[in-house]
Structure formats: structure tokens, C-alpha cells
Write a protein that holds these residues in place. Structure first.
Motif, PDB file in Angstrom:
ATOM      1  N   ARG A  53     -11.532   5.115   5.661  1.00 18.44           N
ATOM      2  CA  ARG A  53     -10.355   5.772   6.322  1.00 18.44           C
ATOM      3  C   ARG A  53      -9.900   5.074   7.505  1.00 18.44           C
ATOM      4  NH1 ARG A  53      -7.544   9.413   4.016  1.00 18.44           N
ATOM      5  NH2 ARG A  53      -9.255  10.667   3.341  1.00 18.44           N
ATOM      6  N   GLY A  54     -10.623   4.663   8.339  1.00 13.58           N
ATOM      7  CA  GLY A  54     -10.037   4.026   9.429  1.00 13.58           C
ATOM      8  C   GLY A  54      -9.152   2.928   9.212  1.00 13.58           C
ATOM      9  N   LEU A  55      -9.655   2.123   8.476  1.00 17.37           N
ATOM     10  CA  LEU A  55      -8.784   0.916   7.745  1.00 17.37           C
ATOM     11  C   LEU A  55      -7.322   1.133   7.292  1.00 17.37           C
ATOM     12  CD1 LEU A  55      -8.857  -2.114   7.483  1.00 17.37           C
ATOM     13  CD2 LEU A  55      -9.418  -1.758   4.997  1.00 17.37           C
ATOM     14  N   LEU A  56      -7.432   2.361   6.431  1.00 16.23           N
ATOM     15  CA  LEU A  56      -6.164   2.644   5.993  1.00 16.23           C
ATOM     16  C   LEU A  56      -5.158   3.412   7.173  1.00 16.23           C
ATOM     17  CD1 LEU A  56      -7.279   4.740   2.397  1.00 16.23           C
ATOM     18  CD2 LEU A  56      -6.377   2.535   2.726  1.00 16.23           C
ATOM     19  N   VAL A  57      -5.846   4.288   7.905  1.00 15.21           N
ATOM     20  CA  VAL A  57      -4.932   4.590   8.967  1.00 15.21           C
ATOM     21  C   VAL A  57      -4.193   3.296   9.865  1.00 15.21           C
ATOM     22  CG1 VAL A  57      -4.915   5.918  11.185  1.00 15.21           C
ATOM     23  CG2 VAL A  57      -6.210   6.989   9.038  1.00 15.21           C
ATOM     24  N   GLN A  58      -5.434   2.606  10.080  1.00 17.40           N
ATOM     25  CA  GLN A  58      -4.664   1.457  11.072  1.00 17.40           C
ATOM     26  C   GLN A  58      -3.802   0.665  10.170  1.00 17.40           C
ATOM     27  OE1 GLN A  58      -5.208   0.880  14.597  1.00 17.40           O
ATOM     28  NE2 GLN A  58      -5.858   3.239  14.208  1.00 17.40           N
ATOM     29  N   LYS A  74       6.250   5.771   6.607  1.00 18.38           N
ATOM     30  CA  LYS A  74       4.898   5.675   6.842  1.00 18.38           C
ATOM     31  C   LYS A  74       4.443   7.085   7.010  1.00 18.38           C
ATOM     32  CE  LYS A  74       2.542   5.104  11.501  1.00 18.38           C
ATOM     33  NZ  LYS A  74       2.329   6.430  11.467  1.00 18.38           N
ATOM     34  N   LYS A  75       5.351   8.230   7.489  1.00 19.56           N
ATOM     35  CA  LYS A  75       4.938   9.520   7.208  1.00 19.56           C
ATOM     36  C   LYS A  75       4.487   9.895   6.032  1.00 19.56           C
ATOM     37  CE  LYS A  75       8.079  10.823  11.089  1.00 19.56           C
ATOM     38  NZ  LYS A  75       9.226  11.613  11.389  1.00 19.56           N
ATOM     39  N   GLU A  76       5.154   9.518   4.879  1.00 21.70           N
ATOM     40  CA  GLU A  76       4.593   9.804   3.468  1.00 21.70           C
ATOM     41  C   GLU A  76       3.487   9.100   3.110  1.00 21.70           C
ATOM     42  OE1 GLU A  76       7.975   8.715   0.861  1.00 21.70           O
ATOM     43  OE2 GLU A  76       9.563   9.963   1.988  1.00 21.70           O
ATOM     44  N   LEU A  77       3.180   8.019   3.727  1.00 21.42           N
ATOM     45  CA  LEU A  77       1.782   7.220   3.288  1.00 21.42           C
ATOM     46  C   LEU A  77       0.776   8.063   4.029  1.00 21.42           C
ATOM     47  CD1 LEU A  77       2.855   3.648   3.168  1.00 21.42           C
ATOM     48  CD2 LEU A  77       1.970   4.825   1.358  1.00 21.42           C
ATOM     49  N   ASP A  78       1.011   8.545   5.138  1.00 24.18           N
ATOM     50  CA  ASP A  78      -0.054   8.996   6.165  1.00 24.18           C
ATOM     51  C   ASP A  78      -0.201  10.262   5.298  1.00 24.18           C
ATOM     52  OD1 ASP A  78      -0.302   7.494   8.242  1.00 24.18           O
ATOM     53  OD2 ASP A  78       1.322   8.166   9.192  1.00 24.18           O
ATOM     54  N   ARG A  79       0.606  11.224   4.833  1.00 20.67           N
ATOM     55  CA  ARG A  79       0.355  12.221   3.945  1.00 20.67           C
ATOM     56  C   ARG A  79      -0.229  12.269   2.700  1.00 20.67           C
ATOM     57  NH1 ARG A  79       5.683  13.991   6.111  1.00 20.67           N
ATOM     58  NH2 ARG A  79       6.735  13.165   3.892  1.00 20.67           N
TER      59      ARG A  79
END
Length: 266
Positions: A53-58, A74-79
């Protein structure tokens, strides 16, 4: 009433635990990718979930910062990533994208880049039907902006090194520009910044191994920044002697509190 209060406290504790674990997993992406990978492979499912999860977020954060994707993307990917199983996603990256990154940058690249850089490169390689072309385009774009004088015979690993150095220099200069009387100023060249940076990371990294510790990249960034101040206030000739003193002090007594701070350069 007491029951309701207990539920609220329990929820708060769970939230704080999740928050702390996420912060740790985010910081873990700053360590060398080979180290991160070893840790990931040895973890339980819970540990892998946190690390992935940390790797994906960063990775998504860095992709936005490096303009690989737009802020809207970026916003779409975050969601979208919040709905995905991070272990499944990262395992897919490691199986499909990592070999492409290694082919592009060479076997040693996993030892020379951070986990979040590796995440970024894997992410880039998945953006089109030709992973090698996507990676080449990415580096060509930044070579044009940041390293126009690179030699043609340099390898992708060399290009990654140059890009990293440019970002490091830019990070420290940006930090200095936000504060009055703070190094590095124009009196310190880009080459000197990198020289001090690498010297500090090498010496403190070796000292940390002697203490069976691992200093986060953000902490090492802070220490290097302190030595950039020494370079300008006391002179270049004092850097080596002061570094030797600080290394010995760290080995004997542990890290100074003022060094133990997180500093992100980009």
C-alpha cells in the motif's frame, strides 16, 4: 454511554495504528529497492499489505510530481487504488514490470534506486504496449530538461544517476531559497553538493551497519544538509574532520536528535 465511549476509543486506536503503519510503509519506500524487496518477500500477508500500500501511494505521488500523470489522473488513481488489493497489484508489477526495468537499467539498478523510484519506473513501463519505449521516453524527457550534456554512450543506469543527482541538487537549492542565509548558496557548486551528499551517505551508512541500524533516506538527507552548512560556514576543509567526529560520536552514542529528522528533497 460508557459502551459508546468505548467503541469510539477503540475506533480511534485502530485509526491511529493504521495511520502509523501507513507512515512507516511510506518511509520504507525511501530505502534501496533491493532492501525493500527482501523485506516484502519475508513479511506476512499483513506486512505485505502495508508495504505494498505504501509503495502504491508513493508511486502515484511521485508520478504526479514528476508529471508522468496529470493531477486529475493522480486523483483518479488514488481513488481506484483504495479499492484494489495492493498485494495483488504489486505482485503483478513485480512479475510483469520489474523485468522490464531491469532490462532497461541493468541488474544493479535494484540496488541503486529507492523503492519508490522502482515503483515509478514499473508504473511507467506499464503505460504503453512497449515498456522499453515508455521508459526511454521518460528519461529522454528529463535528460532534455535536466541533463542536456549527457554523452550518448552512457547507459540507462548512468542516466538514472544523473537524473537523481539533478533532483538532489534542485531539492537542496529549493530548500535554501526558502530561508535566508542557508546553504547551499551560489558559492557551493552542484558538484560540491553531490560530493558532500554522497560522502555523508556513504560514511553514515557504513556507521549504521556497524550499529546494526538502518538510517532512513530522509534522515540522511537531513544530515547531508547539515554538512552543507558546515561547508559554507566553516569551510570545505572542515567537512572531512567534522564528519569523522560525527561518525565516531554516532557509533559510540547514537544519532544526534537534530539529525533524526525527515527531509524530503522531491
Amino acid at each position: 454511554m460508557e459502551f459508546l465511549l468505548g467503541v469510539i476509543v477503540t475506533i480511534l486506536i485502530i485509526y491511529l495504528i493504521i495511520k502509523v503503519n501507513l507512515n512507516k510503509s511510506n518511509k520504507a519506500t525511501l530505502i534501496p529497492f533491493s532492501t525493500w524487496l527482501t523485506k516484502y518477500e519475508s513479511e506476512s500477508d499483513i506486512g505485505r499489505h502495508t508495504l505494498s500500500r505504501g509503495l502504491l501511494v508513493q508511486t502515484i505521488h511521485l508520478a504526479g510530481k514528476m508529471r508522468v500523470i496529470s493531477q486529475e489522473e493522480k486523483k483518479e488513481l488514488d481513488r481506484a487504488m483504495k479499492k484494489e488489493d495492493p498485494i495483488r497489484v504489486v505482485n503483478g508489477w513485480l512479475e510483469i514490470a520489474l523485468p522490464e526495468v531491469i532490462e532497461f537499467g541493468g541488474q544493479n539498478i535494484v540496488h541503486t534506486i529507492s523503492a519508490r523510484d522502482a515503483g515509478l519506473y514499473m508504473f511507467i513501463s506499464l503505460q504503453g504496449v512497449n515498456p522499453q519505449r515508455e521508459l526511454k521516453r521518460f528519461f529522454e524527457r528529463f535528460e532534455k530538461n535536466l541533463a542536456p550534456h549527457m554523452r550518448e554512450e552512457e547507459t540507462p543506469l548512468d542516466r538514472a544517476k544523473v537524473l537523481s543527482e539533478k533532483l538532489i541538487v534542485s531539492g537542496y537549492r529549493s530548500l535554501a531559497s526558502q530561508q535566508e542565509g542557508v546553504a547551499p548558496t551560489e558559492s557551493t557548486t552542484d558538484k560540491e553538493i553531490i560530493s558532500i551528499y554522497r560522502k555523508v551517505l556513504s560514511e553514515f551508512g557504513e556507521a549504521a551497519r556497524q550499529r546494526n541500524e538502518q538510517l532512513p533516506a530522509g534522515t540522511l538527507n537531513t544530515i547531508a544538509w547539515k554538512f552543507l552548512q558546515v561547508n559554507e560556514t566553516l569551510g570545505p576543509e572542515m567537512v572531512d574532520s567534522h564528519l569523522s567526529y560525527e561518525i565516531e560520536k554516532y557509533i559510540q552514542e547514537g544519532l544526534r536528535p537534530e539529525y533524526n529528522q525527515e527531509l524530503k528533497l522531491f
